[in-house]
Design a protein around this motif. Structure first.
Motif, mmCIF file in Angstrom:
data_model
loop_
_atom_site.group_PDB
_atom_site.id
_atom_site.type_symbol
_atom_site.label_atom_id
_atom_site.label_comp_id
_atom_site.label_asym_id
_atom_site.label_seq_id
_atom_site.Cartn_x
_atom_site.Cartn_y
_atom_site.Cartn_z
ATOM 1 N N LEU A 162 -16.896 1.295 23.310
ATOM 2 C CA LEU A 162 -17.060 0.798 21.937
ATOM 3 C C LEU A 162 -18.223 1.509 21.249
ATOM 4 N N ALA A 163 -19.315 1.695 21.977
ATOM 5 C CA ALA A 163 -20.473 2.384 21.407
ATOM 6 C C ALA A 163 -20.114 3.806 21.003
ATOM 7 N N GLY A 164 -19.263 4.440 21.795
ATOM 8 C CA GLY A 164 -18.880 5.815 21.494
ATOM 9 C C GLY A 164 -18.008 5.943 20.256
ATOM 10 N N ILE A 165 -17.086 4.998 20.080
ATOM 11 C CA ILE A 165 -16.141 5.148 18.965
ATOM 12 C C ILE A 165 -16.613 4.469 17.679
ATOM 13 N N LEU A 166 -17.606 3.579 17.757
ATOM 14 C CA LEU A 166 -18.033 2.830 16.572
ATOM 15 C C LEU A 166 -19.251 3.412 15.877
ATOM 16 N N GLN A 167 -19.959 4.308 16.540
ATOM 17 C CA GLN A 167 -21.213 4.799 15.959
ATOM 18 C C GLN A 167 -20.968 5.522 14.628
ATOM 19 N N ALA A 168 -19.985 6.413 14.608
ATOM 20 C CA ALA A 168 -19.700 7.162 13.375
ATOM 21 C C ALA A 168 -19.210 6.249 12.250
ATOM 22 N N PRO A 169 -18.226 5.351 12.505
ATOM 23 C CA PRO A 169 -17.804 4.430 11.434
ATOM 24 C C PRO A 169 -18.934 3.543 10.916
ATOM 25 N N LEU A 170 -19.844 3.124 11.807
ATOM 26 C CA LEU A 170 -20.970 2.289 11.374
ATOM 27 C C LEU A 170 -21.904 3.064 10.444
ATOM 28 N N GLU A 171 -22.157 4.316 10.772
ATOM 29 C CA GLU A 171 -23.018 5.145 9.921
ATOM 30 C C GLU A 171 -22.396 5.340 8.542
ATOM 31 N N GLU A 172 -21.056 5.458 8.504
ATOM 32 C CA GLU A 172 -20.365 5.618 7.220
ATOM 33 C C GLU A 172 -20.407 4.341 6.386
ATOM 34 N N ARG A 173 -20.503 3.174 7.044
ATOM 35 C CA ARG A 173 -20.462 1.890 6.338
ATOM 36 C C ARG A 173 -21.853 1.263 6.166
ATOM 37 N N GLY A 174 -22.892 2.040 6.238
ATOM 38 C CA GLY A 174 -24.225 1.519 6.000
ATOM 39 C C GLY A 174 -24.865 0.861 7.194
ATOM 40 N N GLY A 175 -24.310 1.079 8.400
ATOM 41 C CA GLY A 175 -24.941 0.583 9.620
ATOM 42 C C GLY A 175 -24.510 -0.783 10.075
ATOM 43 N N ILE A 176 -23.538 -1.418 9.392
ATOM 44 C CA ILE A 176 -23.131 -2.774 9.782
ATOM 45 C C ILE A 176 -21.655 -2.971 9.471
ATOM 46 N N ILE B 35 -21.363 -6.176 14.059
ATOM 47 C CA ILE B 35 -21.867 -5.098 14.910
ATOM 48 C C ILE B 35 -22.720 -4.206 14.020
ATOM 49 N N GLU B 36 -23.945 -3.893 14.472
ATOM 50 C CA GLU B 36 -24.833 -3.053 13.682
ATOM 51 C C GLU B 36 -25.509 -2.029 14.567
ATOM 52 N N LEU B 37 -25.985 -0.985 13.939
ATOM 53 C CA LEU B 37 -26.727 0.047 14.659
ATOM 54 C C LEU B 37 -28.090 -0.497 15.086
ATOM 55 N N GLN B 38 -28.598 0.004 16.195
ATOM 56 C CA GLN B 38 -29.929 -0.410 16.640
ATOM 57 C C GLN B 38 -30.997 0.003 15.615
ATOM 58 N N THR B 39 -30.725 1.067 14.876
ATOM 59 C CA THR B 39 -31.692 1.558 13.880
ATOM 60 C C THR B 39 -31.597 0.799 12.564
ATOM 61 N N HIS B 40 -30.650 -0.126 12.483
ATOM 62 C CA HIS B 40 -30.462 -0.877 11.236
ATOM 63 C C HIS B 40 -31.618 -1.865 11.057
ATOM 64 N N LYS B 41 -32.401 -1.684 9.995
ATOM 65 C CA LYS B 41 -33.592 -2.503 9.789
ATOM 66 C C LYS B 41 -33.316 -3.626 8.795
ATOM 67 N N GLU B 42 -33.682 -4.833 9.216
ATOM 68 C CA GLU B 42 -33.452 -6.016 8.398
ATOM 69 C C GLU B 42 -34.276 -5.988 7.111
ATOM 70 N N GLU B 43 -35.523 -5.496 7.184
ATOM 71 C CA GLU B 43 -36.400 -5.479 6.016
ATOM 72 C C GLU B 43 -35.847 -4.572 4.920
ATOM 73 N N GLU B 44 -35.322 -3.411 5.331
ATOM 74 C CA GLU B 44 -34.737 -2.499 4.347
ATOM 75 C C GLU B 44 -33.503 -3.117 3.701
ATOM 76 N N MET B 45 -32.716 -3.816 4.485
ATOM 77 C CA MET B 45 -31.508 -4.451 3.986
ATOM 78 C C MET B 45 -31.843 -5.524 2.945
ATOM 79 N N VAL B 46 -32.866 -6.348 3.243
ATOM 80 C CA VAL B 46 -33.279 -7.413 2.326
ATOM 81 C C VAL B 46 -33.901 -6.819 1.066
ATOM 82 N N ALA B 47 -34.718 -5.794 1.220
ATOM 83 C CA ALA B 47 -35.353 -5.151 0.061
ATOM 84 C C ALA B 47 -34.313 -4.548 -0.872
ATOM 85 N N SER B 48 -33.276 -3.948 -0.282
ATOM 86 C CA SER B 48 -32.198 -3.369 -1.092
ATOM 87 C C SER B 48 -31.450 -4.463 -1.861
#
Length: 328
Positions: free
Chosen positions: A191-205, A255-268
Motif C-alpha cells: 500500500l505504501a508503494g502504490i499510494l505515495q504518488a497519488p497522495l502527493e498529487e492530492r495534497g498529502g491526504i 491516509i496521509e503522508l508522514q510529511t503532512h503537517k497539521e499546522e500547515e493544513m490549518v493555516a491554509s
C-alpha cells in the motif's frame, strides 16, 4: 374461426370472481348479410367473451387495444386482407389467439435467456484476459529486477507507470502470505508503494474510501476486503512507512503522508476562510479541490485549534475566522 377487426365496436375487461377467471368482452357490430358461414348463423348476443386459463390476458388486451386505436385495417382493403390470411404460407406456422401470444412470450423468454448466457460468456472472457494482463505485468516486473544495471532509472520509472496503469504487478494475497499478521504487514508495504504518488498529487491526504477504490481498481481480480485494508493501514506507522493512518474525532479515517503537517493544513484553511469572509464545507471543498468529507474535517480541526468559529443554523454549518484570536 376469425373475426375481422372492423366488426369490433369496443373491448372491455371483466374482473375475475370466486371460481371464475378474468375475461375480455368483445362487443361487435351486427353481422353483415354477406358474412361467411360459421358455427352459428345468428346469435341473440352482440358480444363474445374470451376466457384465459393461465396467462396471456393482459398481453392480448394490450395488443388488441393497440390495433383498435391504430385501425390499420382501414388502410388495407378487406378483401385483400382476407385473401392474405386465407392463402397458405409455406414454412410459416400461423400463431392465432391465445396460443400465438403464449408462443411469442415463450420465444421472448428464450431470447432473454440466450442474451444472459452470452453476457456471462463475455464476462468470463474478460476475466481470463485480466489474468493474462496480470501475468504479463509480473513478467515485466521480473525482467526489470534481473536487468537492474542495464535499464536506466527513467526507463524503470516509465515501466512502473505502465504497470500501475494496468494494475498491481504482483498483488499481495492470502494464498501467498497466509491470513495472519504477515499478510497484513506485506499488504501495508505494498500500500505504501502504490499510494505515495497519488497522495502527493492530492495534497498529502486521502479518505480511506478513496484509498479502497483506488487499490481495488489496481489489484484487478484480487480484490481486497475493507477489513483487510483497515488492518493493513493500522500497521503503516509501526513499520515506519512513508504513509500513516489517521482517525479524526468524528471517526473519519484517512491516509496521509508522514510529511503532512497539521499546522500547515490549518493555516491554509484559515487563510482561505479569511479571504472569503466565511465558507461552508462544500464551498471550501470546491475552492481547494478536495472531497467535502475531508474539507469538513479540515475546517473542524481548525475550529478545534481555535482559529475558526462556526455558525450552525437552518441554512447549514458555516465557518468564520475567530476574531477573538486575531484582534485585541
Amino acid at each position: 374461426m376469425a373475426i375481422p377487426l372492423s366488426q369490433i365496436v369496443f373491448i372491455e375487461e371483466q374482473a375475475a370472481g370466486i371460481g371464475k377467471s378474468a375475461k375480455i368482452v368483445v362487443h361487435l357490430h351486427p353481422a353483415p348479410s354477406n358474412k361467411e358461414p360459421g358455427p352459428f348463423q345468428s346469435s341473440k348476443n352482440s358480444y363474445i367473451r374470451l376466457s384465459f386459463k393461465e396467462h396471456g390476458q393482459i398481453e392480448f388486451y394490450r395488443r388488441l387495444s393497440e390495433e383498435m386505436t391504430q385501425r390499420r385495417w382501414e388502410t388495407v382493403p378487406v378483401s385483400q386482407s382476407l385473401q392474405t390470411n386465407k392463402g397458405p404460407q409455406p414454412g410459416r406456422v400461423r400463431a392465432v389467439g391465445i396460443v400465438g401470444i403464449e408462443r411469442k412470450l415463450e420465444e421472448k423468454r428464450k431470447e432473454t435467456d440466450k442474451n444472459i448466457s452470452e453476457a456471462f460468456e463475455d464476462l468470463s472472457k474478460l476475466m481470463i484476459k485480466a489474468k493474462e494482463m496480470v501475468e504479463l505485468s509480473k513478467s515485466i516486473a521480473n525482467k526489470i529486477k534481473e536487468k537492474q544495471g542495464d535499464v536506466t532509472e527513467d526507463e524503470t520509472i516509465r515501466f512502473k507507470s505502465y504497470l500501475l496503469s494496468m494494475g498491481i504487478a504482483n498483488p499481495v494475497t492470502r494464498e501467498t502470505y497466509g491470513s495472519g499478521t504477515q499478510y497484513h504487514m506485506q499488504l501495508a508495504k505494498q500500500l505504501a508503494g502504490i499510494l505515495q504518488a497519488p497522495l502527493e498529487e492530492r495534497g498529502g491526504i486521502m479518505s480511506l474510501t478513496e484509498v479502497y477504490c483506488l487499490v481495488n481498481r489496481a489489484r484487478g481480480m484480487e480484490l481486497l476486503s475493507p477489513e483487510d485494508l483497515v488492518n493493513a493501514c493500522k500497521m503503516l506507522e509501526a513499520l515506519k512507512l512513508p504513509i500513516r493512518l489517521r482517525v479524526f474525532d468524528s471517526g473519519v479515517m484517512v491516509i496521509e503522508l508522514q510529511t503532512h503537517k497539521e499546522e500547515e493544513m490549518v493555516a491554509s484553511a484559515l487563510e482561505t476562510v479569511s479571504e472569503r469572509g466565511s465558507l461552508t464545507s462544500e464551498e471550501f471543498a470546491k475552492l481547494v479541490g478536495m472531497s467535502v468529507l475531508l474539507a469538513k474535517e479540515r475546517l473542524l480541526l481548525a475550529e478545534k485549534m481555535g482559529h475558526l468559529c462556526r455558525d450552525d443554523s437552518v441554512e447549514g454549518l458555516r465557518f468564520y475566522p475567530n476574531l477573538f484570536m486575531t484582534q485585541n
